[in-house]
Design an enzyme around this catalytic site. Structure first.
Site, short mmCIF file in Angstrom:
data_model
loop_
_atom_site.label_atom_id
_atom_site.label_comp_id
_atom_site.label_asym_id
_atom_site.label_seq_id
_atom_site.Cartn_x
_atom_site.Cartn_y
_atom_site.Cartn_z
CE LYS A 163 -12.47 -8.93 5.08
NZ LYS A 163 -11.34 -8.36 5.84
CG ASP B 151 1.85 -1.22 3.40
OD1 ASP B 151 1.20 -0.89 4.40
OD2 ASP B 151 1.44 -2.05 2.55
CG ASP C 150 -4.91 -10.95 -2.18
OD1 ASP C 150 -3.95 -10.80 -2.97
OD2 ASP C 150 -5.40 -10.01 -1.51
CG ASP D 286 -3.75 -10.31 1.79
OD1 ASP D 286 -3.05 -9.98 2.78
OD2 ASP D 286 -4.82 -9.74 1.51
CD GLU E 46 -8.33 -8.28 -1.55
OE1 GLU E 46 -7.37 -7.60 -1.98
OE2 GLU E 46 -8.31 -8.89 -0.48
CG HIS F 90 -1.75 -1.06 1.50
ND1 HIS F 90 -1.38 -2.21 2.11
CD2 HIS F 90 -3.07 -1.21 1.21
CE1 HIS F 90 -2.41 -3.04 2.18
NE2 HIS F 90 -3.44 -2.46 1.64
CG HIS G 59 -11.68 -11.48 1.48
ND1 HIS G 59 -11.20 -10.37 0.83
CD2 HIS G 59 -10.98 -11.55 2.65
CE1 HIS G 59 -10.25 -9.79 1.57
NE2 HIS G 59 -10.10 -10.50 2.68
CG ASP H 102 -9.85 -11.42 6.39
OD1 ASP H 102 -9.62 -12.53 5.89
OD2 ASP H 102 -9.39 -10.36 5.96
CG MET I 42 -1.18 -5.81 -6.65
SD MET I 42 -1.45 -5.25 -4.97
CE MET I 42 -1.92 -6.75 -4.13
CD GLU J 78 -7.79 -12.23 1.50
OE1 GLU J 78 -7.26 -11.17 1.16
OE2 GLU J 78 -8.08 -12.50 2.69
CG ASP K 286 -5.96 -12.13 6.22
OD1 ASP K 286 -6.68 -12.46 5.26
OD2 ASP K 286 -5.94 -10.97 6.66
C1 GLT Z 1 -5.97 -5.72 4.05
C2 GLT Z 1 -7.01 -6.71 3.55
C3 GLT Z 1 -6.56 -7.47 2.37
C4 GLT Z 1 -6.32 -6.62 1.16
C5 GLT Z 1 -5.23 -5.67 1.31
C6 GLT Z 1 -5.21 -4.72 0.14
S1 GLT Z 1 -5.11 -4.90 2.82
O1 GLT Z 1 -5.02 -6.37 4.85
O2 GLT Z 1 -7.34 -7.59 4.62
O3 GLT Z 1 -7.42 -8.51 2.05
O4 GLT Z 1 -5.91 -7.47 0.12
O5 GLT Z 1 -5.68 -3.46 0.41
MN MN Z 2 -8.23 -11.28 4.21
MN MN Z 3 -6.46 -9.57 0.32
#
Ligand code: GLT
Ligand code: MN
Ligand code: MN
Length: 387
Positions: free
Chosen positions: A185, A59, A247, A289, A183, A56, A222, A257, A90, A219, A259
């Site tokens: 979610k 970041d 992702d 991600d 993306e 980002h 998500h 979420d 990206m 993702e 991750d």
């Molecule tokens: C954030 C989110 C991710 C996204 C990122 C991109 S940031 O951590 O949970 O799923 O991909 O903005």
């Molecule tokens: Mn996520």
């Molecule tokens: Mn993501």
């Protein structure tokens, strides 16, 4: 197997600066480990055999810092990329952290916030272009509501479309060769997010002025949060030519979420996902991600990163073995898997319609067959378990 588990540049494994480098802060507790300097981060990526990095704007360059400080931070990172050979795969905009985005960014009810969000993205697009990022991601973190009374969703979608049309115009005007990837979610951090799933996002893209420039960055976590099959969603995105980026991570169904490390939860789903990506001709980054468990520190966070890559490569090897196994081909023939690729009636004409009308079917005979799906699926399990 050893060589198959060694990552190569053509595998295009990538990580975001916010992933391995996540400091472990969550809504209930503070950081559990120190941040990683972006240059040390890409050195670490090079050591574990990754190919790309994403980020980002915030970041990389301190939000609100002077122009000269931001330039110095960017130049230092560029030097790190040159030194390590890590590619910028990206980039994206942070439109969710600063409190000004609490009501949304492109869909905030406050028009000045919306204009600021577009300006912040334009600045970040300039940086992405300078670093050669081919894909720019739009995750609508704060684009949503808690109270349905607080926004007219059709107005919000108008504003989302307006922002993306404008930003596509900016990229074209500047001559950048970059594509956008939305993306989806379903929720978190908002109660309900606009463009909650792959399906919503794909149909929204059709309404955009430059729809050919815009695809998806789905993702794993998500779609799983929404109770949907990520595999089926990705397959449809590929079918529509819209899988621009991905992702990869993992997730238990029905949770926040998470991750999690790729391959750490839904191993069977992940097997089919990897098989699909490897056989589809998808040649974008395999972008993780995900974030290390909050109780990891030091070497543990790199164990996490190596684990994502290792499991992907192991599943790719398993998928190849599966597809080369004559027992699998036999079971697939029994299930008529290849027959689904044969056209059913072909294009309409009076002749084909007349021919179909004249055909006689025996419903009892059609109902009598077996598809052998239990045996076929057991071959999947056997292959994953290595028995
Ligand atoms: C954030 C989110 C991710 C996204 C990122 C991109 S940031 O951590 O949970 O799923 O991909 O903005
Ligand atoms: Mn996520
Ligand atoms: Mn993501």
């Amino acid at each position: 197997m050893a060589d198959e588990l060694t990552p190569k540049p053509e595998d295009k494994f990538a990580f975001g600066l916010w992933t391995i480098g996540h400091i472990g802060r969550d809504p209930f507790g503070d950081a559990t480990r120190p941040p990683i300097d972006p240059v040390d981060f890409i050195r670490g990526l090079a050591e574990i055999g990754a190919w790309g990095v994403s980020f980002h704007d915030d970041d990389l360059m301190t939000f609100g810092a002077s122009q000269s400080q931001r330039r110095a931070e960017l130049d230092r990172f560029k030097k790190g990329l040159d030194e390590t050979g890590i590619v910028c795969s990206m980039a994206t905009t942070n439109l969710f952290w600063h409190p000004m985005f609490k009501d949304g960014a492109f869909t905030s009810n406050d028009r000045s916030v919306r204009r600021m969000a577009i300006q912040k993205t334009m600045r970040s697009l300039d940086v992405a272009a300078e670093l050669g990022a081919p894909t720019y991601v739009f995750w609508g973190g704060r684009e949503g509501v808690e109270s349905a009374a607080s926004k007219e969703p059709r107005d919000a979608l108008d504003r989302f479309k307006e922002a993306l049309d404008f930003l596509c115009g900016y990229v074209k005007d500047k001559g950048y060769s970059m594509r956008f990837a939305i993306e989806p979610k379903p929720n978190e951090p908002r109660g309900d997010t606009f463009l909650p799933t792959i399906g919503h996002a794909m149909s929204f893209i059709q309404t955009l002025e430059y729809s050919e420039m815009v695809g998806l960055n789905p993702e794993v976590a998500h779609e799983t949060m929404a109770g949907l099959s990520f595999y089926q969603g990705v397959a449809q995105a590929l079918w529509q030519g819209k899988l621009f980026h991905i992702d990869l991570n993992d997730q238990k169904i029905g949770r926040y979420d998470q991750d999690l490390r790729f391959g750490s939860e839904g191993i069977k789903d992940d097997f089919f996902l990897v098989r699909l990506l490897e056989s589809s001709g998808y040649d974008g980054p395999k972008h993780f991600d995900a974030r290390p468990y909050r109780n990891e520190k030091g070497e543990g966070i790199w164990d996490f990163a190596r684990g994502c890559i290792r499991t992907y490569l192991a599943l790719a090897a398993k998928a190849r073995e599966f597809d080369q196994d004559p027992r699998v081909a036999e079971a697939m023939a029994k299930a008529s898997v290849p027959e689904l690729a044969v056209a059913t009636v072909g294009p309409y004409s009076t002749e084909t319609a007349t021919a179909l009308m004249a055909e006689v079917f025996d419903p009892d005979q059609l109902a009598d067959r077996s598809y052998g799906n239990e045996a076929l699926d057991q071959l999947v399990i056997d292959r994953i378990l290595g028995i």
